[in-house]
Motif scaffolding. Structure first.
Motif, mmCIF file in Angstrom:
data_model
loop_
_atom_site.group_PDB
_atom_site.id
_atom_site.type_symbol
_atom_site.label_atom_id
_atom_site.label_comp_id
_atom_site.label_asym_id
_atom_site.label_seq_id
_atom_site.Cartn_x
_atom_site.Cartn_y
_atom_site.Cartn_z
ATOM 1 N N ILE A 4 0.862 -1.175 0.000
ATOM 2 C CA ILE A 4 0.000 0.000 0.000
ATOM 3 C C ILE A 4 0.899 1.224 0.000
ATOM 4 N N ALA A 5 0.677 2.129 -0.948
ATOM 5 C CA ALA A 5 1.508 3.335 -1.053
ATOM 6 C C ALA A 5 0.729 4.550 -0.569
ATOM 7 N N TYR A 6 1.414 5.382 0.183
ATOM 8 C CA TYR A 6 0.847 6.659 0.623
ATOM 9 C C TYR A 6 1.768 7.747 0.097
ATOM 10 N N TYR A 7 1.234 8.579 -0.773
ATOM 11 C CA TYR A 7 2.003 9.671 -1.367
ATOM 12 C C TYR A 7 1.579 10.966 -0.702
ATOM 13 N N ARG A 8 2.562 11.800 -0.380
ATOM 14 C CA ARG A 8 2.247 13.073 0.268
ATOM 15 C C ARG A 8 3.061 14.180 -0.370
ATOM 16 N N VAL A 9 2.383 15.200 -0.803
ATOM 17 C CA VAL A 9 3.026 16.378 -1.372
ATOM 18 C C VAL A 9 3.059 17.434 -0.284
ATOM 19 N N ALA A 12 5.140 22.893 -3.094
ATOM 20 C CA ALA A 12 4.598 23.146 -4.434
ATOM 21 C C ALA A 12 5.461 22.516 -5.528
ATOM 22 N N TYR A 13 6.673 22.088 -5.186
ATOM 23 C CA TYR A 13 7.598 21.536 -6.171
ATOM 24 C C TYR A 13 7.518 20.011 -6.297
ATOM 25 N N GLN A 14 6.748 19.377 -5.452
ATOM 26 C CA GLN A 14 6.601 17.926 -5.499
ATOM 27 C C GLN A 14 5.315 17.562 -6.223
ATOM 28 N N THR A 15 5.280 16.347 -6.791
ATOM 29 C CA THR A 15 4.053 15.861 -7.428
ATOM 30 C C THR A 15 3.778 14.423 -7.005
ATOM 31 N N ILE A 16 2.516 14.094 -6.950
ATOM 32 C CA ILE A 16 2.111 12.714 -6.662
ATOM 33 C C ILE A 16 2.629 11.783 -7.752
ATOM 34 N N GLU A 17 2.554 12.222 -9.003
ATOM 35 C CA GLU A 17 2.974 11.371 -10.120
ATOM 36 C C GLU A 17 4.459 11.010 -10.040
ATOM 37 N N ASN A 18 5.317 11.948 -9.683
ATOM 38 C CA ASN A 18 6.747 11.635 -9.536
ATOM 39 C C ASN A 18 6.981 10.605 -8.447
ATOM 40 N N GLN A 19 6.282 10.746 -7.334
ATOM 41 C CA GLN A 19 6.424 9.782 -6.250
ATOM 42 C C GLN A 19 5.909 8.409 -6.680
ATOM 43 N N ARG A 20 4.783 8.396 -7.392
ATOM 44 C CA ARG A 20 4.206 7.133 -7.881
ATOM 45 C C ARG A 20 5.192 6.426 -8.819
#
Length: 53
Positions: A4-9, A12-20
């Motif tokens: 299970i992945a939990y993404y947190r931004v 303003a320079y971070q994105t959910i897609e990059n973490q995914r």
């Protein structure tokens, strides 16, 4: 075993897609959750509502 992945931004320079993309390089994620509330603040929960921005 389920992954299970939990993404947190947090900025303003971070994105959910990059973490995914990074997580999916290593793991086969079955469930996801995310938080996109970019606050640029650090809240110190142990110090009674104190925040440093």
């Amino acid at each position: 075993m389920s992954v299970i992945a939990y993404y947190r931004v947090s900025t303003a320079y971070q994105t959910i897609e990059n973490q995914r993309l990074e997580i999916n390089k290593t793991y086969k994620v079955e469930k996801e959750s995310f938080d996109e509330a970019a606050s640029d603040c650090v809240v110190l929960e142990n110090l009674a509502n104190t925040a440093y921005c």
